[in-house]
Design an enzyme around this catalytic site. Structure first.
Site, PDB file in Angstrom:
ATOM      1  N   GLN A   8      41.527  34.367  37.379  1.00 26.93           N
ATOM      2  CA  GLN A   8      41.905  34.748  38.738  1.00 26.93           C
ATOM      3  C   GLN A   8      42.855  35.948  38.728  1.00 26.93           C
ATOM      4  OE1 GLN A   8      43.316  31.241  40.791  1.00 26.93           O
ATOM      5  NE2 GLN A   8      41.334  30.217  40.670  1.00 26.93           N
ATOM      6  N   GLY A   9      42.804  36.719  39.822  1.00 24.89           N
ATOM      7  CA  GLY A   9      43.665  37.889  39.946  1.00 24.89           C
ATOM      8  C   GLY A   9      43.156  39.109  39.205  1.00 24.89           C
ATOM      9  N   GLN A  10      41.903  39.073  38.746  1.00 23.54           N
ATOM     10  CA  GLN A  10      41.337  40.193  37.991  1.00 23.54           C
ATOM     11  C   GLN A  10      40.226  40.915  38.756  1.00 23.54           C
ATOM     12  OE1 GLN A  10      40.122  38.665  34.135  1.00 23.54           O
ATOM     13  NE2 GLN A  10      42.012  37.481  33.900  1.00 23.54           N
ATOM     14  N   GLU A  16      30.256  29.268  54.972  1.00 22.77           N
ATOM     15  CA  GLU A  16      30.486  27.937  55.528  1.00 22.77           C
ATOM     16  C   GLU A  16      31.970  27.593  55.476  1.00 22.77           C
ATOM     17  OE1 GLU A  16      29.489  23.308  54.277  1.00 22.77           O
ATOM     18  OE2 GLU A  16      28.188  24.916  53.598  1.00 22.77           O
ATOM     19  N   HIS A  67      37.391  39.473  40.046  1.00 25.24           N
ATOM     20  CA  HIS A  67      36.041  38.921  39.860  1.00 25.24           C
ATOM     21  C   HIS A  67      35.436  38.412  41.170  1.00 25.24           C
ATOM     22  CE1 HIS A  67      36.575  39.377  35.594  1.00 25.24           C
ATOM     23  NE2 HIS A  67      37.653  38.601  35.605  1.00 25.24           N
ATOM     24  N   MET A 114      32.464  28.902  46.354  1.00 22.24           N
ATOM     25  CA  MET A 114      32.810  30.056  45.520  1.00 22.24           C
ATOM     26  C   MET A 114      34.051  29.702  44.728  1.00 22.24           C
ATOM     27  SD  MET A 114      33.571  33.991  46.603  1.00 22.24           S
ATOM     28  CE  MET A 114      33.928  35.229  45.350  1.00 22.24           C
ATOM     29  N   LEU A 115      33.976  29.888  43.418  1.00 18.33           N
ATOM     30  CA  LEU A 115      35.109  29.528  42.568  1.00 18.33           C
ATOM     31  C   LEU A 115      35.198  30.470  41.375  1.00 18.33           C
ATOM     32  CD1 LEU A 115      37.401  27.524  41.830  1.00 18.33           C
ATOM     33  CD2 LEU A 115      35.684  26.220  40.551  1.00 18.33           C
ATOM     34  N   ILE A 116      36.373  31.051  41.203  1.00 17.30           N
ATOM     35  CA  ILE A 116      36.714  31.766  39.977  1.00 17.30           C
ATOM     36  C   ILE A 116      37.699  30.882  39.226  1.00 17.30           C
ATOM     37  CG2 ILE A 116      37.713  33.851  38.971  1.00 17.30           C
ATOM     38  CD1 ILE A 116      35.057  34.320  40.437  1.00 17.30           C
ATOM     39  N   ALA A 163      35.818  39.676  44.154  1.00 17.57           N
ATOM     40  CA  ALA A 163      35.301  40.836  44.882  1.00 17.57           C
ATOM     41  C   ALA A 163      34.011  41.351  44.249  1.00 17.57           C
ATOM     42  CB  ALA A 163      36.358  41.943  44.913  1.00 17.57           C
TER      43      ALA A 163
END
Length: 419
Positions: free
Chosen positions: A248-250, A276, A252, A241-243, A254
């Protein structure tokens, strides 16, 4: 002897001078690599758009350095939606290959290990691709659309989450470009086997306007592997999982995790959703999302929460949102804290004991196992004495674990209050 001493001093000084000169050609790859998501031509010269890796050790070793260059810049620029790539290595000077038999690291070769072929090396070709970006559209099926308010206020940004797979035209090549970001932002990242059909892909895009046209920018993604559970169920496991840093901090992450849970609730064959080797940040995110999902379920009403954790909570959390028993227990503990008056001595005591009973269970089992082994090895008196010491240590660790847990839970509650 005097001559020998002078020679030794000369060699030491020479070695020191060489090491000092070589040190000038060492570059920190965490700052040398410049990443950029480009929407407009002017972004190429805008340093505000630049972001940097958190990790480079998988390509450049534990010290995360490249040797042989002064002023090294490794440019990895991506067109914001399609992630078409421009890769270029720049530097002020390079170590002389004849200098003390040392040679510069093959920086370009290392980067080529992870980026797919077909990238640009010059700005003009990259800008030509940027002009065609209007043709790029997200892959797969649209699952969810949401808005985020601009930090400056007055404007909403629109985002969409899609589910894709390798049958989507062009997605395989897109994914090859997307997964390169994992190497820079996940410490133990590795590439997955995309030919395995059990992989599901969930993608986040920003939908924006440019010169009257609608375009899309890549925000982040998640990969989920569907494990078989005997006899006729599956257990989706979040793998990656990668934003991306600019987003980041917006919220997304969640939005993405909640969308994934809601997606799998539609399938009766799905047992529950796991992850995992989850990081601490992922666990915090999951806590928030699962509590948000469950807070309005009847089994998590204040009255039920104050009566303690029960099987109804396990069943309803699993049936409604594919949440397993362990995670349902954490949801209960967070919501129980939310409705507990911590200034009331009796309520606080009841909550503390409830949590500690859960925390101490593995300790008690370990102690029972240890006692059985020691009875075979030592006198009973010594065994009892050592057990008492362990119990004392466990109480200290238990209180520390409890306080840390409550602190984590309070952060989740604070975030819920901001929703």
């Amino acid at each position: 002897m005097a001559g020998f001493g002078a020679m030794e001093k000369f060699l030491v000084e020479y070695k020191s001078a060489v090491e000092k000169k070589l040190a000038e050609y060492k570059c920190n790859t965490n700052t040398a690599i410049e990443l950029k998501l480009v929407r407009f031509p002017e972004d190429l010269e805008n340093d505000i758009r630049t972001f940097f890796p958190e990790y480079t050790h998988q390509l450049f070793g534990d010290d995360e350095t490249a040797f042989g260059y002064k002023g090294l810049k490794i440019l990895l620029y991506y067109i914001a939606g399609s992630l078409s790539t421009m890769f270029r290595v720049e530097y002020a000077s390079k170590v002389d290959e004849n200098f003390d038999c040392v040679e510069a690291d093959d920086v370009e070769g290392k980067i080529r290990q992870i980026i797919p072929p077909g990238f640009c090396t010059n700005t003009n070709d990259f800008l030509s691709l940027l002009e065609k970006e209007v043709d790029f559209k997200p892959f797969g099926t649209l699952l969810h659309t949401y808005s985020v308010l601009s930090p400056t206020g007055g404007e909403n940004f629109t985002f969409q989450i899609y589910k894709a797979d390798m049958t989507c035209r062009g997605f395989r090549e897109y994914h090859e470009r997307l997964q390169t970001f994992l190497m820079w932002f996940i410490e133990t990242a590795s590439f997955i086997d995309v030919d395995d059909e059990r992989w599901h892909y969930f993608l986040v895009f920003e939908k924006y306007n440019k010169d009257g046209a609608t375009l899309f920018a890549t925000v982040g993604y998640m990969t989920v592997y569907n494990y078989y559970v005997y006899p006729d169920k599956t257990r989706p496991r979040v793998s990656q999982m990668l934003i991306l840093t600019p987003f980041q901090g917006q919220g997304h992450g969640a939005q993405l995790l909640e969308t994934v849970h809601r997606y799998y609730t539609e399938f009766p064959t799905v047992l529950d959703i796991t992850a995992e080797d989850p990081s601490k940040s992922y666990v915090k995110l999951r806590d928030f999302v699962l509590v948000k999902l469950c807070q309005d379920l009847p089994c998590f009403s204040r009255e039920k929460l104050m009566q303690g954790f029960n099987e109804d909570m396990v069943i309803e959390a699993q049936q409604k949102f594919k949440i397993n028993k362990q995670h349902a227990r954490r949801v209960y503990e967070i919501l129980r804290l939310l409705v507990t008056d911590m200034s009331d001595a009796e309520q606080y005591r009841s909550y503390r004991l409830d949590i500690k009973r859960r925390l101490i269970s593995p300790y008690k089992k370990k102690q029972r196992d240890l006692a059985k082994m020691r009875k075979c090895l030592r006198p009973e008196e010594l065994t009892n004495q050592m057990n008492q010491i362990e119990i004392s240590m466990q109480h200290e660790q238990l209180e520390e674990s409890f306080q840390e847990l409550v602190e984590d839970y309070r952060r989740v509650i604070e975030r819920l209050a901001q929703e």
